[in-house]
Design a protein around this motif. Structure first.
Motif, PDB file in Angstrom:
ATOM      1  N   PRO A   4       6.409  11.976  -1.254  1.00 26.72           N
ATOM      2  CA  PRO A   4       7.622  11.344  -0.849  1.00 26.72           C
ATOM      3  C   PRO A   4       7.751   9.862  -0.611  1.00 26.72           C
ATOM      4  CG  PRO A   4       6.620  12.233   1.258  1.00 26.72           C
ATOM      5  CD  PRO A   4       5.708  12.433  -0.090  1.00 26.72           C
ATOM      6  N   GLU A   5       6.995   9.329  -1.175  1.00 31.33           N
ATOM      7  CA  GLU A   5       6.697   7.759  -0.909  1.00 31.33           C
ATOM      8  C   GLU A   5       7.902   6.986  -1.341  1.00 31.33           C
ATOM      9  OE1 GLU A   5       2.097   9.167  -1.373  1.00 31.33           O
ATOM     10  OE2 GLU A   5       4.400   9.637  -1.814  1.00 31.33           O
ATOM     11  N   ALA A   6       8.456   7.351  -2.594  1.00 30.71           N
ATOM     12  CA  ALA A   6       9.551   6.410  -3.202  1.00 30.71           C
ATOM     13  C   ALA A   6      10.867   6.649  -2.088  1.00 30.71           C
ATOM     14  CB  ALA A   6       9.955   6.912  -4.430  1.00 30.71           C
ATOM     15  N   THR A   7      10.826   7.802  -1.459  1.00 29.66           N
ATOM     16  CA  THR A   7      12.031   7.775  -0.732  1.00 29.66           C
ATOM     17  C   THR A   7      12.006   6.918   0.594  1.00 29.66           C
ATOM     18  OG1 THR A   7      11.020   9.561   0.793  1.00 29.66           O
ATOM     19  CG2 THR A   7      12.518  10.137  -1.416  1.00 29.66           C
ATOM     20  N   ILE A   8      10.876   6.536   0.996  1.00 30.69           N
ATOM     21  CA  ILE A   8      10.675   5.600   2.081  1.00 30.69           C
ATOM     22  C   ILE A   8      10.290   4.073   1.654  1.00 30.69           C
ATOM     23  CG2 ILE A   8      10.356   7.394   3.672  1.00 30.69           C
ATOM     24  CD1 ILE A   8       7.116   6.854   3.600  1.00 30.69           C
ATOM     25  N   GLY A   9      10.352   3.929   0.371  1.00 33.19           N
ATOM     26  CA  GLY A   9      10.223   2.465  -0.031  1.00 33.19           C
ATOM     27  C   GLY A   9       8.893   2.059  -0.365  1.00 33.19           C
ATOM     28  N   ALA A  10       8.242   3.125  -0.907  1.00 35.00           N
ATOM     29  CA  ALA A  10       6.536   2.849  -1.401  1.00 35.00           C
ATOM     30  C   ALA A  10       6.374   3.777  -2.909  1.00 35.00           C
ATOM     31  CB  ALA A  10       5.662   3.274  -0.476  1.00 35.00           C
ATOM     32  N   ASP A  34      -9.768   2.501 -15.569  1.00 37.79           N
ATOM     33  CA  ASP A  34      -9.034   1.625 -16.077  1.00 37.79           C
ATOM     34  C   ASP A  34      -9.543   0.428 -15.030  1.00 37.79           C
ATOM     35  OD1 ASP A  34      -7.387  -0.616 -16.589  1.00 37.79           O
ATOM     36  OD2 ASP A  34      -5.547   0.785 -16.570  1.00 37.79           O
ATOM     37  N   PRO A  35     -10.286  -0.674 -15.307  1.00 45.34           N
ATOM     38  CA  PRO A  35     -10.909  -1.644 -14.607  1.00 45.34           C
ATOM     39  C   PRO A  35      -9.724  -2.375 -13.849  1.00 45.34           C
ATOM     40  CG  PRO A  35     -11.035  -2.348 -17.079  1.00 45.34           C
ATOM     41  CD  PRO A  35     -10.520  -0.872 -17.048  1.00 45.34           C
ATOM     42  N   ASP A  36      -8.462  -2.397 -14.341  1.00 43.85           N
ATOM     43  CA  ASP A  36      -7.294  -2.923 -13.803  1.00 43.85           C
ATOM     44  C   ASP A  36      -6.438  -2.302 -12.727  1.00 43.85           C
ATOM     45  OD1 ASP A  36      -7.977  -5.383 -15.441  1.00 43.85           O
ATOM     46  OD2 ASP A  36      -6.725  -4.643 -17.107  1.00 43.85           O
ATOM     47  N   GLU A  37      -6.937  -1.057 -12.324  1.00 44.33           N
ATOM     48  CA  GLU A  37      -6.271  -0.170 -11.338  1.00 44.33           C
ATOM     49  C   GLU A  37      -5.982  -0.965 -10.099  1.00 44.33           C
ATOM     50  OE1 GLU A  37      -6.558   4.351 -13.181  1.00 44.33           O
ATOM     51  OE2 GLU A  37      -8.124   3.542 -11.854  1.00 44.33           O
ATOM     52  N   ARG A  38      -7.363  -1.331  -9.581  1.00 47.81           N
ATOM     53  CA  ARG A  38      -7.300  -1.911  -8.383  1.00 47.81           C
ATOM     54  C   ARG A  38      -6.132  -3.007  -8.140  1.00 47.81           C
ATOM     55  NH1 ARG A  38     -10.794  -2.427  -3.572  1.00 47.81           N
ATOM     56  NH2 ARG A  38     -12.264  -0.959  -4.761  1.00 47.81           N
ATOM     57  N   ALA A  39      -6.286  -3.913  -9.299  1.00 39.84           N
ATOM     58  CA  ALA A  39      -5.405  -5.359  -9.154  1.00 39.84           C
ATOM     59  C   ALA A  39      -3.851  -4.693  -9.369  1.00 39.84           C
ATOM     60  CB  ALA A  39      -5.572  -6.086 -10.362  1.00 39.84           C
ATOM     61  N   ARG A  40      -3.780  -3.773 -10.054  1.00 35.09           N
ATOM     62  CA  ARG A  40      -2.181  -3.368 -10.298  1.00 35.09           C
ATOM     63  C   ARG A  40      -1.792  -2.803  -9.046  1.00 35.09           C
ATOM     64  NH1 ARG A  40      -3.264  -1.648 -15.778  1.00 35.09           N
ATOM     65  NH2 ARG A  40      -3.633   0.522 -14.886  1.00 35.09           N
ATOM     66  N   LEU A  41      -2.575  -1.819  -8.380  1.00 29.90           N
ATOM     67  CA  LEU A  41      -2.180  -1.257  -7.016  1.00 29.90           C
ATOM     68  C   LEU A  41      -1.846  -2.571  -6.101  1.00 29.90           C
ATOM     69  CD1 LEU A  41      -3.938   1.665  -5.432  1.00 29.90           C
ATOM     70  CD2 LEU A  41      -2.805  -0.062  -4.049  1.00 29.90           C
ATOM     71  N   VAL A  42      -2.623  -3.312  -5.858  1.00 36.62           N
ATOM     72  CA  VAL A  42      -2.401  -4.573  -4.988  1.00 36.62           C
ATOM     73  C   VAL A  42      -1.066  -5.068  -5.137  1.00 36.62           C
ATOM     74  CG1 VAL A  42      -3.118  -6.820  -4.325  1.00 36.62           C
ATOM     75  CG2 VAL A  42      -4.895  -4.771  -4.445  1.00 36.62           C
ATOM     76  N   GLU A  43      -0.969  -5.328  -6.623  1.00 37.34           N
ATOM     77  CA  GLU A  43       0.368  -6.095  -6.906  1.00 37.34           C
ATOM     78  C   GLU A  43       1.600  -5.352  -6.757  1.00 37.34           C
ATOM     79  OE1 GLU A  43       2.396  -7.704 -11.202  1.00 37.34           O
ATOM     80  OE2 GLU A  43       0.228  -7.034 -11.295  1.00 37.34           O
ATOM     81  N   GLY A  44       1.554  -4.053  -6.952  1.00 37.07           N
ATOM     82  CA  GLY A  44       2.425  -2.947  -6.687  1.00 37.07           C
ATOM     83  C   GLY A  44       3.048  -2.943  -5.124  1.00 37.07           C
ATOM     84  N   VAL A  73       6.571  -4.087  -3.672  1.00 38.19           N
ATOM     85  CA  VAL A  73       7.782  -3.523  -2.956  1.00 38.19           C
ATOM     86  C   VAL A  73       7.617  -3.834  -1.188  1.00 38.19           C
ATOM     87  CG1 VAL A  73       7.216  -1.177  -4.149  1.00 38.19           C
ATOM     88  CG2 VAL A  73       5.728  -1.760  -2.252  1.00 38.19           C
ATOM     89  N   ALA A  74       6.576  -4.597  -0.825  1.00 33.88           N
ATOM     90  CA  ALA A  74       6.292  -5.168   0.587  1.00 33.88           C
ATOM     91  C   ALA A  74       7.634  -5.905   0.885  1.00 33.88           C
ATOM     92  CB  ALA A  74       5.046  -5.546   0.849  1.00 33.88           C
ATOM     93  N   ALA A  75       8.006  -6.860  -0.385  1.00 34.00           N
ATOM     94  CA  ALA A  75       8.711  -8.102  -0.250  1.00 34.00           C
ATOM     95  C   ALA A  75      10.211  -7.774  -0.639  1.00 34.00           C
ATOM     96  CB  ALA A  75       8.258  -8.863  -1.593  1.00 34.00           C
TER      97      ALA A  75
END
Length: 245
Positions: free
Chosen positions: A127-133, A213-223, A227-229
């Protein structure tokens, strides 16, 4: 809220906050990963369970939101990454024993586990997308198991599926009747503990390598920072928290 036990070659990590459907706080996310790592050091297999009538309702949105500016989006994202990707990263087999709802991060932990057994009345939802995540592990991995369109249906609607559907979609291995969960989990732990340890480690390592994927953590932080903004995302989370209190 995380309980750790070990009996012989099997460690059990239990979400132990039944009054909140085992929803994970920021500290709970860290404690969960620490328990996984401890199990990988001390045991040949790790079983994940939930206390009470739910497996895990995911993140405790009200608790995390209450921390306000004290927690940066990057801190939350890093804790989520370490917890949700943890089951696939540890060297020993991880088995999810699901009895009840597995929503949000709880669903993702089931998906990340190497094996999963669920009771017939268990349910699964994102349900994350329904609450803005958004569900970070699911968008990275769940499509491998169930296909892109099924993943998008889960992630964009938030609608739950039952255990039989989860098994059909490749998200759990077995569905059992009430009372059959412990026997099914014991059968799996006995089987994986009988396999030579180096072979188990190699199987996990090479299965993981296919999607690493070595970039997964960075993409998660970016994502999460993105959404927090977003005002619409913040408003959706606030509505959810208001209804949850």
């Amino acid at each position: 809220m995380i309980r750790y036990d070990r009996h012989g070659e099997v460690a059990t990590v239990t979400f132990d906050r039944p009054e909140k459907r085992n929803a994970l706080t920021l500290d709970g996310l860290r404690s969960f990963r620490e328990a996984l790592d401890r199990g990988a050091e001390e045991a040949r297999a790790v079983v994940i369970r939930g206390a009470g009538p739910a497996f895990c309702a995911g993140d405790d949105i009200a608790s995390i939101a209450g921390l306000g500016d004290d927690v940066a989006p990057g801190t939350l994202a890093t804790r989520l990454y370490d917890a949700l990707f943890g089951p696939e990263q540890v060297e020993v087999p991880v088995i999810a024993a699901v009895d009840g709802p597995a929503y949000g991060g709880g669903f993702e932990i089931v998906a990340a586990a190497d094996l999963a057994v669920a009771t017939a009345d268990s349910t699964f939802a994102l349900p994350e997308a329904t609450i803005g995540a958004y569900p970070p592990y699911a968008v990275a991995r769940v499509g491998e198991a169930c296909g892109r369109k099924r993943l998008l249906e889960l992630a964009l609607t938030g609608d739950p599926i039952d255990a039989a559907t989860a098994a059909e979609w490749g998200l759990c291995n077995r569905v059992v009747d009430d009372g059959g969960l412990d026997d099914a989990v014991d059968e799996l732990t006995d089987a994986v503990c009988a396999v030579p340890e180096p072979a188990v480690s190699l199987v996990k390592r090479y299965v993981r390598a296919a999607s690493a994927d070595p970039d997964e953590r960075a993409r998660l932080v970016e994502g999460f920072s993105a959404v927090a903004a977003e005002p619409d995302c913040l408003a959706a989370a606030e509505r959810f928290v208001a209804g949850d209190e």
